[in-house]
Design a protein around this motif. Structure first.
Motif, PDB file in Angstrom:
ATOM      1  N   SER A  13      -2.027   0.416  31.654  1.00  0.00           N
ATOM      2  CA  SER A  13      -3.025   0.197  32.710  1.00  0.00           C
ATOM      3  C   SER A  13      -2.381  -0.159  34.041  1.00  0.00           C
ATOM      4  N   ARG A  14      -1.162  -0.665  34.008  1.00  0.00           N
ATOM      5  CA  ARG A  14      -0.521  -1.066  35.272  1.00  0.00           C
ATOM      6  C   ARG A  14       1.012  -1.016  35.121  1.00  0.00           C
ATOM      7  N   GLY A  15       1.686  -1.310  36.214  1.00  0.00           N
ATOM      8  CA  GLY A  15       3.150  -1.446  36.206  1.00  0.00           C
ATOM      9  C   GLY A  15       3.888  -0.229  35.694  1.00  0.00           C
ATOM     10  N   ILE A  16       4.888  -0.476  34.863  1.00  0.00           N
ATOM     11  CA  ILE A  16       5.765   0.589  34.368  1.00  0.00           C
ATOM     12  C   ILE A  16       4.978   1.592  33.523  1.00  0.00           C
ATOM     13  N   GLY A  17       4.095   1.082  32.645  1.00  0.00           N
ATOM     14  CA  GLY A  17       3.309   1.967  31.778  1.00  0.00           C
ATOM     15  C   GLY A  17       2.446   2.923  32.585  1.00  0.00           C
ATOM     16  N   GLY A  61      -7.003  -1.204  22.875  1.00  0.00           N
ATOM     17  CA  GLY A  61      -6.503  -1.814  21.646  1.00  0.00           C
ATOM     18  C   GLY A  61      -5.308  -2.706  21.877  1.00  0.00           C
ATOM     19  N   ASP A  62      -5.295  -3.798  21.146  1.00  0.00           N
ATOM     20  CA  ASP A  62      -4.205  -4.778  21.198  1.00  0.00           C
ATOM     21  C   ASP A  62      -3.094  -4.303  20.245  1.00  0.00           C
ATOM     22  N   VAL A  63      -1.908  -4.054  20.764  1.00  0.00           N
ATOM     23  CA  VAL A  63      -0.834  -3.518  19.909  1.00  0.00           C
ATOM     24  C   VAL A  63      -0.419  -4.487  18.797  1.00  0.00           C
ATOM     25  N   ASN A  88       6.594   3.046  23.638  1.00  0.00           N
ATOM     26  CA  ASN A  88       6.284   1.650  23.318  1.00  0.00           C
ATOM     27  C   ASN A  88       6.624   0.804  24.538  1.00  0.00           C
ATOM     28  N   ASN A  89       5.613   0.624  25.382  1.00  0.00           N
ATOM     29  CA  ASN A  89       5.853  -0.065  26.654  1.00  0.00           C
ATOM     30  C   ASN A  89       5.187  -1.441  26.734  1.00  0.00           C
ATOM     31  N   ALA A  90       4.076  -1.646  26.007  1.00  0.00           N
ATOM     32  CA  ALA A  90       3.321  -2.902  26.144  1.00  0.00           C
ATOM     33  C   ALA A  90       4.233  -4.101  25.900  1.00  0.00           C
ATOM     34  N   ASP A 151      12.464 -16.156  23.560  1.00  0.00           N
ATOM     35  CA  ASP A 151      11.492 -15.390  22.768  1.00  0.00           C
ATOM     36  C   ASP A 151      11.486 -13.931  23.219  1.00  0.00           C
ATOM     37  N   TYR A 152      11.444 -13.742  24.531  1.00  0.00           N
ATOM     38  CA  TYR A 152      11.388 -12.396  25.114  1.00  0.00           C
ATOM     39  C   TYR A 152      12.691 -11.626  24.802  1.00  0.00           C
ATOM     40  N   ALA A 153      13.840 -12.267  25.059  1.00  0.00           N
ATOM     41  CA  ALA A 153      15.129 -11.593  24.827  1.00  0.00           C
ATOM     42  C   ALA A 153      15.273 -11.218  23.350  1.00  0.00           C
ATOM     43  N   SER A 155      12.814 -10.589  21.225  1.00  0.00           N
ATOM     44  CA  SER A 155      11.908  -9.470  20.915  1.00  0.00           C
ATOM     45  C   SER A 155      12.507  -8.148  21.412  1.00  0.00           C
ATOM     46  N   LYS A 156      13.136  -8.196  22.584  1.00  0.00           N
ATOM     47  CA  LYS A 156      13.677  -6.963  23.178  1.00  0.00           C
ATOM     48  C   LYS A 156      14.926  -6.482  22.429  1.00  0.00           C
ATOM     49  N   ALA A 157      15.720  -7.450  21.914  1.00  0.00           N
ATOM     50  CA  ALA A 157      16.885  -7.078  21.098  1.00  0.00           C
ATOM     51  C   ALA A 157      16.402  -6.502  19.772  1.00  0.00           C
ATOM     52  N   THR A 184      15.678  -5.637  36.753  1.00  0.00           N
ATOM     53  CA  THR A 184      14.526  -6.327  37.361  1.00  0.00           C
ATOM     54  C   THR A 184      13.683  -5.300  38.105  1.00  0.00           C
ATOM     55  N   ILE A 185      12.468  -5.088  37.603  1.00  0.00           N
ATOM     56  CA  ILE A 185      11.578  -4.065  38.156  1.00  0.00           C
ATOM     57  C   ILE A 185      10.400  -4.769  38.816  1.00  0.00           C
ATOM     58  N   ASP A 186      10.059  -4.318  39.999  1.00  0.00           N
ATOM     59  CA  ASP A 186       9.032  -5.005  40.794  1.00  0.00           C
ATOM     60  C   ASP A 186       7.620  -4.699  40.285  1.00  0.00           C
ATOM     61  N   THR A 187       7.154  -5.488  39.329  1.00  0.00           N
ATOM     62  CA  THR A 187       5.793  -5.325  38.782  1.00  0.00           C
ATOM     63  C   THR A 187       5.172  -6.720  38.617  1.00  0.00           C
ATOM     64  N   ASP A 188       3.940  -6.741  38.103  1.00  0.00           N
ATOM     65  CA  ASP A 188       3.233  -8.020  37.916  1.00  0.00           C
ATOM     66  C   ASP A 188       3.946  -8.957  36.954  1.00  0.00           C
TER      67      ASP A 188
HETATM   68  P1  NAD Z   1       3.116  -5.565  33.263  1.00  0.00           P
HETATM   69  O1  NAD Z   1       2.777  -6.949  32.867  1.00  0.00           O
HETATM   70  O2  NAD Z   1       2.616  -5.042  34.549  1.00  0.00           O
HETATM   71  O3  NAD Z   1       2.703  -4.550  32.111  1.00  0.00           O
HETATM   72  C1  NAD Z   1       2.643  -4.873  30.770  1.00  0.00           C
HETATM   73  C2  NAD Z   1       1.507  -4.100  30.168  1.00  0.00           C
HETATM   74  O4  NAD Z   1       1.433  -4.385  28.764  1.00  0.00           O
HETATM   75  C3  NAD Z   1       0.161  -4.494  30.786  1.00  0.00           C
HETATM   76  O5  NAD Z   1      -0.577  -3.325  31.061  1.00  0.00           O
HETATM   77  C4  NAD Z   1      -0.501  -5.298  29.685  1.00  0.00           C
HETATM   78  O6  NAD Z   1      -1.915  -5.226  29.708  1.00  0.00           O
HETATM   79  C5  NAD Z   1       0.067  -4.618  28.448  1.00  0.00           C
HETATM   80  N1  NAD Z   1      -0.059  -5.453  27.262  1.00  0.00           N
HETATM   81  C6  NAD Z   1       0.314  -6.746  27.113  1.00  0.00           C
HETATM   82  N2  NAD Z   1      -0.006  -7.183  25.896  1.00  0.00           N
HETATM   83  C7  NAD Z   1      -0.591  -6.140  25.247  1.00  0.00           C
HETATM   84  C8  NAD Z   1      -1.137  -5.959  23.961  1.00  0.00           C
HETATM   85  N3  NAD Z   1      -1.142  -6.957  23.069  1.00  0.00           N
HETATM   86  N4  NAD Z   1      -1.644  -4.747  23.640  1.00  0.00           N
HETATM   87  C9  NAD Z   1      -1.664  -3.724  24.527  1.00  0.00           C
HETATM   88  N5  NAD Z   1      -1.161  -3.851  25.777  1.00  0.00           N
HETATM   89  C10 NAD Z   1      -0.635  -5.039  26.128  1.00  0.00           C
HETATM   90  O7  NAD Z   1       4.692  -5.503  33.239  1.00  0.00           O
HETATM   91  P2  NAD Z   1       5.735  -4.279  33.358  1.00  0.00           P
HETATM   92  O8  NAD Z   1       6.836  -4.793  34.183  1.00  0.00           O
HETATM   93  O9  NAD Z   1       5.050  -3.037  33.756  1.00  0.00           O
HETATM   94  O10 NAD Z   1       6.250  -4.208  31.855  1.00  0.00           O
HETATM   95  C11 NAD Z   1       6.221  -3.049  31.059  1.00  0.00           C
HETATM   96  C12 NAD Z   1       7.299  -3.164  29.999  1.00  0.00           C
HETATM   97  O11 NAD Z   1       8.578  -3.175  30.636  1.00  0.00           O
HETATM   98  C13 NAD Z   1       7.219  -4.453  29.182  1.00  0.00           C
HETATM   99  O12 NAD Z   1       7.514  -4.186  27.836  1.00  0.00           O
HETATM  100  C14 NAD Z   1       8.314  -5.301  29.795  1.00  0.00           C
HETATM  101  O13 NAD Z   1       8.825  -6.238  28.882  1.00  0.00           O
HETATM  102  C15 NAD Z   1       9.342  -4.247  30.152  1.00  0.00           C
HETATM  103  N6  NAD Z   1      10.306  -4.696  31.155  1.00  0.00           N
HETATM  104  C16 NAD Z   1       9.901  -5.036  32.416  1.00  0.00           C
HETATM  105  C17 NAD Z   1      10.848  -5.493  33.328  1.00  0.00           C
HETATM  106  C18 NAD Z   1      10.483  -5.893  34.733  1.00  0.00           C
HETATM  107  O14 NAD Z   1      11.347  -6.459  35.421  1.00  0.00           O
HETATM  108  N7  NAD Z   1       9.289  -5.626  35.213  1.00  0.00           N
HETATM  109  C19 NAD Z   1      12.200  -5.585  32.950  1.00  0.00           C
HETATM  110  C20 NAD Z   1      12.557  -5.227  31.667  1.00  0.00           C
HETATM  111  C21 NAD Z   1      11.610  -4.772  30.771  1.00  0.00           C
END
Ligand code: NAD
Length: 245
Positions: A13-17, A61-63, A88-90, A151-153, A155-157, A184-188
């Motif tokens: 819905s937003r950001g990278i996805g 749907g909640d992943v 797999n971006n969520a 926790d985040y690191a 999960s990502k590993a 570091t990506i400029d998103t929410d």
């Molecule tokens: P974001 O918060 O804008 O986007 C995350 C998206 O995941 C949102 O649309 C959110 O609604 C969705 N989401 C969260 N929980 C969910 C769930 N349970 N079910 C379905 N959707 C869910 O952030 P982003 O920066 O666009 O992040 C996208 C991916 O990139 C993430 O996995 C994030 O960890 C990864 N990432 C981002 C950065 C960064 O600097 N922005 C760096 C490394 C990795």
């Protein structure tokens, strides 16, 4: 580049996805926009794609919830018949040091970022054919660790372990499985960074700028296309040179 391909992007819905969904649709894929809470943003993404004559469907749907995942995957394949590409971006991230991470937060981050990928792969893979592509959006922190997000690191590993294992298991089915590790990506997700932290981050990056969602989407387009047919089990670092290894 993705003519007649079908693709699901979680958290689109937003950001990278969102950027991935848009670039896939611009390249003629039929795109499943998964979203969780942010219906309004998801509808905007859908509208934007439709305005450019793209093909898309909204998938609520909640992943982290296996039942909801089953239901949105079924909704997608009822239209598409099969899945060519899965991203797999969520993901969620809350800046917090180890001392402050509660069991609840830990479980929430792992069940969204890591188990979420398991849930989606479990339901999607039976609908994938030879030539299929699975992409995991991991993070540079999978390698570096984090002093403000253990926790985040973790999960990502973990995602990289799942990605490599699936690459081995699915190679015989000619399905490629890879990851992108953004810097570091400029998103929410980094909206809570102060101006000072942002400036500091930028200074640390050899290419001297934060990444954009488009930087990641371009890499995903390559991994989703036939151009990457001989790449599997790999992680592409997209971080402006911040972490070279
Ligand atoms: P974001 O918060 O804008 O986007 C995350 C998206 O995941 C949102 O649309 C959110 O609604 C969705 N989401 C969260 N929980 C969910 C769930 N349970 N079910 C379905 N959707 C869910 O952030 P982003 O920066 O666009 O992040 C996208 C991916 O990139 C993430 O996995 C994030 O960890 C990864 N990432 C981002 C950065 C960064 O600097 N922005 C760096 C490394 C990795």
């Amino acid at each position: 580049m993705l003519k007649e391909k079908t693709a699901i992007i979680t958290g689109a819905s937003r950001g990278i996805g969102k950027a991935i969904a848009e670039i896939f649709a611009e390249n003629n894929a039929f795109v499943g926009i998964n979203y969780y809470k942010s219906q309004l943003f998801a509808e905007e993404t859908f509208k934007k794609i439709k305005e450019k004559d793209g093909k898309a469907i909204l998938l609520k749907g909640d992943v982290s919830n296996p039942k909801e995942v089953e239901s949105f995957i079924k909704k997608f394949v009822s239209k598409s018949k099969h899945i060519d590409i899965l991203v797999n971006n969520a993901g969620i991230y809350e800046r917090s040091n180890f001392e402050k991470i509660s069991h609840k937060t830990w479980n929430n981050v792992i069940s969204t970022n890591l188990s979420g990928c398991f849930n989606v792969c479990k339901q999607a893979i039976p609908y994938m054919k030879p030539g299929g592509k699975i992409i995991f959006i991991s993070s540079q922190l999978a390698y570096r660790g984090s002093s403000h997000g253990a926790d985040y690191a973790s999960s990502k590993a973990g995602m990289l372990g799942l990605m490599r294992s699936l690459a081995l298991e699915l190679a015989c089915k000619k399905i490629n499985v890879n990851a992108v590790a953004p810097g570091t990506i400029d998103t929410d997700i980094i909206a809570n960074y102060s101006e000072e932290v942002r400036k500091q981050r930028k200074k640390e990056i050899p290419l001297n700028r934060l990444g954009t969602p488009k930087d990641i989407a371009n890499t995903c387009l390559f991994l989703a296309s036939n151009l990457s047919d001989y790449i599997t089990g790999e992680t592409i670092n997209v971080n402006g040179g911040l972490y070279i290894h």
